[in-house]
Design a protein around this motif. Structure first.
Motif, PDB file in Angstrom:
ATOM      1  N   GLU A  20      16.534   3.101 -19.963  1.00 15.22           N
ATOM      2  CA  GLU A  20      16.566   3.236 -21.205  1.00 15.22           C
ATOM      3  C   GLU A  20      16.645   4.640 -22.011  1.00 15.22           C
ATOM      4  O   GLU A  20      16.023   5.594 -21.441  1.00 15.22           O
ATOM      5  N   CYS A  23      14.298   7.967 -26.990  1.00 14.46           N
ATOM      6  CA  CYS A  23      14.391   7.724 -28.382  1.00 14.46           C
ATOM      7  C   CYS A  23      13.231   8.548 -29.294  1.00 14.46           C
ATOM      8  O   CYS A  23      12.304   8.874 -28.412  1.00 14.46           O
ATOM      9  N   ARG A 241       9.997  -1.985 -16.672  1.00 19.07           N
ATOM     10  CA  ARG A 241      10.533  -0.658 -16.693  1.00 19.07           C
ATOM     11  C   ARG A 241       9.593   0.217 -16.994  1.00 19.07           C
ATOM     12  O   ARG A 241       9.295   0.319 -18.346  1.00 19.07           O
ATOM     13  N   GLN A 245      11.038   7.162 -16.133  1.00 12.92           N
ATOM     14  CA  GLN A 245      11.879   6.405 -15.248  1.00 12.92           C
ATOM     15  C   GLN A 245      12.780   7.209 -14.269  1.00 12.92           C
ATOM     16  O   GLN A 245      13.471   6.670 -13.599  1.00 12.92           O
ATOM     17  N   ASN A 295      10.843  10.226 -21.198  1.00 12.81           N
ATOM     18  CA  ASN A 295      11.844   9.383 -20.793  1.00 12.81           C
ATOM     19  C   ASN A 295      11.873   9.500 -19.321  1.00 12.81           C
ATOM     20  O   ASN A 295      11.994   8.433 -18.591  1.00 12.81           O
TER      21      ASN A 295
ATOM     22  N   ASN B  25      18.416   3.074 -28.966  1.00 10.18           N
ATOM     23  CA  ASN B  25      17.816   1.898 -28.253  1.00 10.18           C
ATOM     24  C   ASN B  25      18.660   1.578 -27.230  1.00 10.18           C
ATOM     25  O   ASN B  25      19.278   0.269 -27.329  1.00 10.18           O
ATOM     26  N   ARG B  27      20.037   0.691 -23.205  1.00  8.62           N
ATOM     27  CA  ARG B  27      19.933   0.643 -21.838  1.00  8.62           C
ATOM     28  C   ARG B  27      21.140   0.735 -21.089  1.00  8.62           C
ATOM     29  O   ARG B  27      22.149   0.199 -21.408  1.00  8.62           O
ATOM     30  N   ASP B  39      16.018 -10.488 -21.967  1.00 10.66           N
ATOM     31  CA  ASP B  39      15.285  -9.863 -23.017  1.00 10.66           C
ATOM     32  C   ASP B  39      15.422 -10.777 -24.241  1.00 10.66           C
ATOM     33  O   ASP B  39      14.574 -10.683 -25.089  1.00 10.66           O
ATOM     34  N   LEU B 192      18.987  -3.494 -29.486  1.00 17.88           N
ATOM     35  CA  LEU B 192      19.364  -2.917 -28.074  1.00 17.88           C
ATOM     36  C   LEU B 192      20.611  -2.835 -27.853  1.00 17.88           C
ATOM     37  O   LEU B 192      21.624  -3.930 -28.197  1.00 17.88           O
TER      38      LEU B 192
END
Lengths: 438, 438
Positions: A20, A23, A241, A245, A295, B25, B27, B39, B192
């Motif tokens: 991801e 943010c 997740r 990460q 992150n 946002n 992935r 999702d 997303l």
């Protein structure tokens, strides 16, 4: 080079293949604190709890916050009893205060200690029946996921520092076990961080130094963290997740940018508290590195720091005006950094060399000298800024090593993100090698 | 150098002093589309509208989406009638379709045209009584702010490209005025974006080329945009700070990163459609540049492109399989880029030189040659990738210039973000200088 992550992600193994993107919800600008009252008003908040500590309470950042809220006629209370390097007890005092009111917004004015305490107070005020350990990271607590709705929290950081305004993590000292642990869930992240560099002009020299080394280690640890493509197992559902990460092409961008800024402005920002340009850049770098490590994660310097700070004996830092012994977070983090990166370098020498170069080190270094090169650059910064000469200077001796290793072992959340896994003996070696730094 | 923004922000003038940090946002990961069904399930959606175009409908990205939704037993409908380079009419057809169902989530599978159409359909399905022009940017529409609650939208981009998965903007051709315009509000931004580089393996050569030049111009325009500290007036309320804020230290990080990736992978990614590494990096660069320009803004290449594309005569691009004349967005954007940057360079030569170097140009260039240096680098890329030789090759002549200038003038939202302001004559000169490029 590990930069080519996308290429290595078609393996059939049960390794992670996705990340991801970082943010943030940060607004940056000198004087931006003046907008706080309008932001609170936009939220429709009628009863605000402002949290700070006794040092900040009488300094310009707090005056600006109070002026801004007052100018919009917003009703607020102040809790100024945050403990620097907070504990479960100081968290609980703040929680009791928050639960006693009926607050519909929180404002944190201070460094990481204040922001973290405010996050916890917000969480437990939203879940009035929760026991303190319910949300604390396992294995110390129950690690319950946050499903209650928190009130909005606006963070006004006053150090260039923790980057806590960008994260959903709240760290404290758990006194019964002499260990740092925390509460970590993205719901804790501030709705908005007002990064106003004018506030950092209030930082004493030691605060600027130690918090700056925290930024430096955030950037170095996230840059050298295990690549996300090596994290195992691949989560069976995207919601599983983890927040941390592993390094990825995006966290790398943030980390490299922070390292460049540190190279240019860190020492200047400490040497001259009136150097607005240098302090501004470091304040922004703190948020930038925060987004990166929020992150990718951090690893061994932070994992070890929790045990080091949690086992403080009599050390008291200059200019912290503290009634209790404490090892400031950035100091406890950087003190093992030269030994940590000498240990981790063999796992990804190119990244260690690149980081050393970004920090001003030499470019023509052999792979086998990558760790030493980065450690040498770190020692240069540490010496220039007067960092204590190792764990010995902080009051520890060889006989403390087993206890410090024990305190580090539960920090899986971060230690497993190191690019090289560690035995107990290797953790002990890192600590022994950190007894003196220069 | 304009990098020292923080230093220049203590002026007493009525200039902007703050910026909001870019937020995303996204992935990223090869195969990440497989997670879509989970999702959608997490959102609690029971009735999903999947939007795509006739080209993508039979390609692997759509198969993966359908498989993922089916595997979680999610009920969905498909609208595959999105027009490439959409118009008010094609937007309205999609809106009618969306309004006729009772959809609680949207999935967009395609390039910018699909994602933008899906954003519009989501908005007008949420506000069933709205007239089409209500939300369209003024002066063409009423520019009404979005206050209704939209359904969640998940974007699955298939080009490396618009970065539309990161923005709250939906662009279309307003046929009555032969002008591109759009709807812009952060509420339109996808919840997303699933950036799955395997999808870009389906891109025909011309799509990879034109969408890659869109990424390049996003990065160059946001990097050279008016600095946020020069934007006037300072907003009286933080909620009035525009989405396009001007260049700032954070958008700069994204822009520079995208330029480095382009320099390394753009040509490779076009030359060999099977080069997964190059196409992966370009796909991520598209999102990276999207976050950067979504925060800083774009300026003249985009401002001019709306008039150029809106006034298309008979041009039809290769491999687009289109029934109507169209100038692909990236082509309409890059065609004036050499002339644009020669015009803007005197306002901030250092940035133009730095961008040229990041793209592989020479380092030792005088300030007065900065624009030419960047234009020359652009021409190298354009020639290598077979871009048409200027507006003439797209069917325009000198007599079209006044109409193209007229079509550009209403694009204040972007043109005022150029680092150098423009007279009508200067816009005309840029167009004349773009009639041939090489």
């Amino acid at each position: 080079m590990l930069v080519g992550h996308p290429h290595s992600t078609t393996s059939k193994e049960d390794k992670e293949y996705a990340f991801e993107m970082a943010c943030s919800n940060i607004r940056y600008g000198p004087g931006v604190t003046a907008e706080l009252g309008m932001d609170v008003e936009s939220l429709g908040a009628k009863n605000v709890l402002v949290m700070t500590d006794k040092n900040i309470a009488n300094l310009p950042p707090m005056t600006k916050v109070v002026d801004s809220l007052t100018s919009r006629k917003i009703n607020f209370s102040v809790f100024d009893d945050v403990r620097v390097e907070p504990t479960n007890e100081s968290f609980e005092a703040a929680i009791s205060f928050a639960r006693a009111g009926n607050y519909d917004a929180f404002v944190a004015v201070g460094g990481g200690s204040v922001m973290d305490t405010c996050k916890a107070a917000n969480l437990y005020a939203a879940d009035r029946d929760a026991e303190f350990l319910d949300y604390v990271n396992a294995p110390i607590g129950k690690g319950k996921p946050v499903t209650v709705k928190l009130a909005p929290l606006i963070a006004v950081p006053t150090t260039a520092g923790t980057g806590s305004e960008t994260t959903g993590v709240a760290i404290f000292d758990h006194i019964p076990l002499s260990a740092k642990t925390g509460i970590a869930h993205r719901a804790l992240r501030p709705l908005l961080g007002l990064v106003d560099p004018l506030h950092t002009l209030s930082m004493p020299r030691t605060v600027a130094t130690y918090s700056g080394f925290d930024v430096l280690c955030h950037a170095l640890e996230s840059y050298t963290a295990l690549p996300y493509t090596e994290r195992q197992p691949r989560p069976p559902h995207p919601q599983l997740r983890p927040a941390y990460q592993g390094s990825n092409p995006i966290s790398d961008v943030w980390a490299r940018d922070a390292l460049k800024t540190i190279s240019k402005y860190f020492i200047r920002s400490v040497e001259d508290p009136e150097d607005v340009e240098a302090r501004s850049h470091m304040h922004l770098a703190s948020a930038v590195a925060g987004i990166g490590f929020g992150n990718a994660g951090v690893h061994l310097c932070h994992g070890l720091s929790y045990a080091i700070a949690g086992n403080v004996k009599t050390y008291k830092p200059e200019l912290y005006n503290s009634s209790h012994p404490l090892i400031p977070h950035g100091l406890s983090v950087v003190i093992t950094a030269p030994a940590v990166f000498q240990f981790t370098a063999p796992a990804c020498p190119a990244r260690h060399k690149e980081a050393a170069v970004l920090l001003g080190g030499k470019a023509d270094v052999k792979d086998e000298d990558a760790g030493l090169a980065l450690a040498d650059v770190l020692r240069t910064y540490m010496q220039a800024l007067g960092i204590e000469d190792g764990l010995t200077a902080l009051g520890f001796g060889s006989s403390d090593v087993p206890r410090l290793v024990e305190g580090t072992l539960p920090q899986h959340r971060v230690t497993k993100l190191a690019p090289r896994q560690q035995t107990h003996e290797q953790l002990g070696d890192i600590l022994h090698n950190s007894m003196t730094v220069y």
